[in-house]
Design a protein around this motif. Structure first.
Motif, PDB file in Angstrom:
ATOM      1  N   SER A  45     -29.395  -1.705 -23.175  1.00 23.79           N
ATOM      2  CA  SER A  45     -30.748  -2.050 -22.756  1.00 23.79           C
ATOM      3  C   SER A  45     -31.788  -1.709 -23.818  1.00 23.79           C
ATOM      4  O   SER A  45     -32.916  -2.182 -23.743  1.00 23.79           O
ATOM      5  N   TYR A  46     -31.431  -0.902 -24.813  1.00 27.53           N
ATOM      6  CA  TYR A  46     -32.375  -0.537 -25.865  1.00 27.53           C
ATOM      7  C   TYR A  46     -32.533  -1.682 -26.861  1.00 27.53           C
ATOM      8  O   TYR A  46     -31.663  -2.532 -26.996  1.00 27.53           O
ATOM      9  N   PHE A  47     -33.647  -1.670 -27.576  1.00 33.80           N
ATOM     10  CA  PHE A  47     -33.866  -2.654 -28.625  1.00 33.80           C
ATOM     11  C   PHE A  47     -33.146  -2.227 -29.892  1.00 33.80           C
ATOM     12  O   PHE A  47     -32.881  -1.049 -30.113  1.00 33.80           O
ATOM     13  N   SER A  48     -32.848  -3.198 -30.726  1.00 35.62           N
ATOM     14  CA  SER A  48     -32.197  -2.954 -31.999  1.00 35.62           C
ATOM     15  C   SER A  48     -32.992  -3.660 -33.083  1.00 35.62           C
ATOM     16  O   SER A  48     -33.763  -4.574 -32.800  1.00 35.62           O
ATOM     17  N   ARG A  49     -32.812  -3.241 -34.332  1.00 37.21           N
ATOM     18  CA  ARG A  49     -33.503  -3.893 -35.442  1.00 37.21           C
ATOM     19  C   ARG A  49     -32.637  -5.008 -36.005  1.00 37.21           C
ATOM     20  O   ARG A  49     -31.419  -4.927 -36.009  1.00 37.21           O
ATOM     21  N   VAL A  50     -33.291  -6.028 -36.499  1.00 37.19           N
ATOM     22  CA  VAL A  50     -32.593  -7.135 -37.142  1.00 37.19           C
ATOM     23  C   VAL A  50     -32.158  -6.691 -38.529  1.00 37.19           C
ATOM     24  O   VAL A  50     -32.886  -5.974 -39.224  1.00 37.19           O
ATOM     25  N   HIS A  51     -30.970  -7.099 -38.946  1.00 34.77           N
ATOM     26  CA  HIS A  51     -30.460  -6.728 -40.260  1.00 34.77           C
ATOM     27  C   HIS A  51     -31.316  -7.371 -41.350  1.00 34.77           C
ATOM     28  O   HIS A  51     -31.851  -8.469 -41.176  1.00 34.77           O
ATOM     29  N   LYS A  52     -31.425  -6.684 -42.482  1.00 37.39           N
ATOM     30  CA  LYS A  52     -32.330  -7.148 -43.537  1.00 37.39           C
ATOM     31  C   LYS A  52     -31.912  -8.492 -44.126  1.00 37.39           C
ATOM     32  O   LYS A  52     -32.747  -9.226 -44.640  1.00 37.39           O
ATOM     33  N   SER A  53     -30.634  -8.853 -44.030  1.00 37.42           N
ATOM     34  CA  SER A  53     -30.204 -10.150 -44.552  1.00 37.42           C
ATOM     35  C   SER A  53     -30.631 -11.304 -43.649  1.00 37.42           C
ATOM     36  O   SER A  53     -30.636 -12.454 -44.081  1.00 37.42           O
ATOM     37  N   ASP A  54     -30.989 -11.025 -42.391  1.00 34.37           N
ATOM     38  CA  ASP A  54     -31.403 -12.073 -41.458  1.00 34.37           C
ATOM     39  C   ASP A  54     -32.914 -12.227 -41.356  1.00 34.37           C
ATOM     40  O   ASP A  54     -33.395 -13.195 -40.764  1.00 34.37           O
ATOM     41  N   ILE A  55     -33.674 -11.300 -41.911  1.00 37.34           N
ATOM     42  CA  ILE A  55     -35.130 -11.320 -41.758  1.00 37.34           C
ATOM     43  C   ILE A  55     -35.738 -12.574 -42.376  1.00 37.34           C
ATOM     44  O   ILE A  55     -36.646 -13.182 -41.813  1.00 37.34           O
ATOM     45  N   LYS A  56     -35.216 -13.009 -43.515  1.00 36.83           N
ATOM     46  CA  LYS A  56     -35.755 -14.188 -44.193  1.00 36.83           C
ATOM     47  C   LYS A  56     -35.630 -15.433 -43.312  1.00 36.83           C
ATOM     48  O   LYS A  56     -36.574 -16.217 -43.185  1.00 36.83           O
ATOM     49  N   ASN A  57     -34.477 -15.611 -42.662  1.00 29.00           N
ATOM     50  CA  ASN A  57     -34.276 -16.780 -41.807  1.00 29.00           C
ATOM     51  C   ASN A  57     -35.159 -16.740 -40.568  1.00 29.00           C
ATOM     52  O   ASN A  57     -35.683 -17.769 -40.130  1.00 29.00           O
ATOM     53  N   ILE A  58     -35.348 -15.558 -39.998  1.00 24.37           N
ATOM     54  CA  ILE A  58     -36.177 -15.443 -38.799  1.00 24.37           C
ATOM     55  C   ILE A  58     -37.639 -15.717 -39.131  1.00 24.37           C
ATOM     56  O   ILE A  58     -38.338 -16.406 -38.389  1.00 24.37           O
ATOM     57  N   LYS A  59     -38.108 -15.201 -40.259  1.00 26.86           N
ATOM     58  CA  LYS A  59     -39.487 -15.481 -40.667  1.00 26.86           C
ATOM     59  C   LYS A  59     -39.685 -16.966 -40.940  1.00 26.86           C
ATOM     60  O   LYS A  59     -40.750 -17.519 -40.680  1.00 26.86           O
ATOM     61  N   LYS A  60     -38.651 -17.626 -41.441  1.00 25.19           N
ATOM     62  CA  LYS A  60     -38.727 -19.062 -41.680  1.00 25.19           C
ATOM     63  C   LYS A  60     -38.835 -19.827 -40.365  1.00 25.19           C
ATOM     64  O   LYS A  60     -39.585 -20.795 -40.253  1.00 25.19           O
ATOM     65  N   GLN A  61     -38.103 -19.383 -39.341  1.00 24.02           N
ATOM     66  CA  GLN A  61     -38.178 -20.029 -38.035  1.00 24.02           C
ATOM     67  C   GLN A  61     -39.526 -19.806 -37.372  1.00 24.02           C
ATOM     68  O   GLN A  61     -40.010 -20.643 -36.621  1.00 24.02           O
ATOM     69  N   LEU A  62     -40.145 -18.652 -37.656  1.00 25.72           N
ATOM     70  CA  LEU A  62     -41.448 -18.342 -37.077  1.00 25.72           C
ATOM     71  C   LEU A  62     -42.603 -18.785 -37.970  1.00 25.72           C
ATOM     72  O   LEU A  62     -43.757 -18.494 -37.672  1.00 25.72           O
ATOM     73  N   LEU A  63     -42.291 -19.462 -39.077  1.00 26.96           N
ATOM     74  CA  LEU A  63     -43.275 -19.969 -40.042  1.00 26.96           C
ATOM     75  C   LEU A  63     -44.144 -18.859 -40.611  1.00 26.96           C
ATOM     76  O   LEU A  63     -45.364 -18.964 -40.681  1.00 26.96           O
ATOM     77  N   LEU A  64     -43.510 -17.768 -41.027  1.00 22.82           N
ATOM     78  CA  LEU A  64     -44.228 -16.626 -41.594  1.00 22.82           C
ATOM     79  C   LEU A  64     -43.809 -16.385 -43.036  1.00 22.82           C
ATOM     80  O   LEU A  64     -43.568 -15.269 -43.444  1.00 22.82           O
ATOM     81  N   ASN A  65     -43.724 -17.409 -43.832  1.00 18.73           N
ATOM     82  CA  ASN A  65     -43.247 -17.263 -45.213  1.00 18.73           C
ATOM     83  C   ASN A  65     -44.209 -16.495 -46.060  1.00 18.73           C
ATOM     84  O   ASN A  65     -45.290 -16.495 -46.140  1.00 18.73           O
TER      85      ASN A  65
END
Length: 65
Positions: A45-65
């Motif tokens: 039930s706790y939150f976890s952090r996204v791995h640093k190798s995935d951050i670039k793809n997630i920012k791209k999906q959220l349009l935060l380049n």
């Protein structure tokens, strides 16, 4: 030119925390919970952090380049 839209699935699944890190929910806590131990369900039930190798793809999906 057309509008760039954020991926609505990514918008619902990820939240930003300090230092540009992204948090996410853990999986395996939707159904079939009766056979899982309370300790395991509590940890899921706790939150976890996204791995640093995935951050670039997630920012791209959220349009935060």
């Amino acid at each position: 030119m057309f509008k760039l839209k954020t991926k609505s699935g990514a918008k619902k699944r990820f939240k930003f925390i300090v230092n540009g890190k992204i948090k996410r929910k853990k999986s395996f806590k939707n159904h079939l919970l009766t056979k899982k131990e309370n300790k395991r369900k509590r940890r899921l039930s706790y939150f976890s952090r996204v791995h640093k190798s995935d951050i670039k793809n997630i920012k791209k999906q959220l349009l935060l380049n």
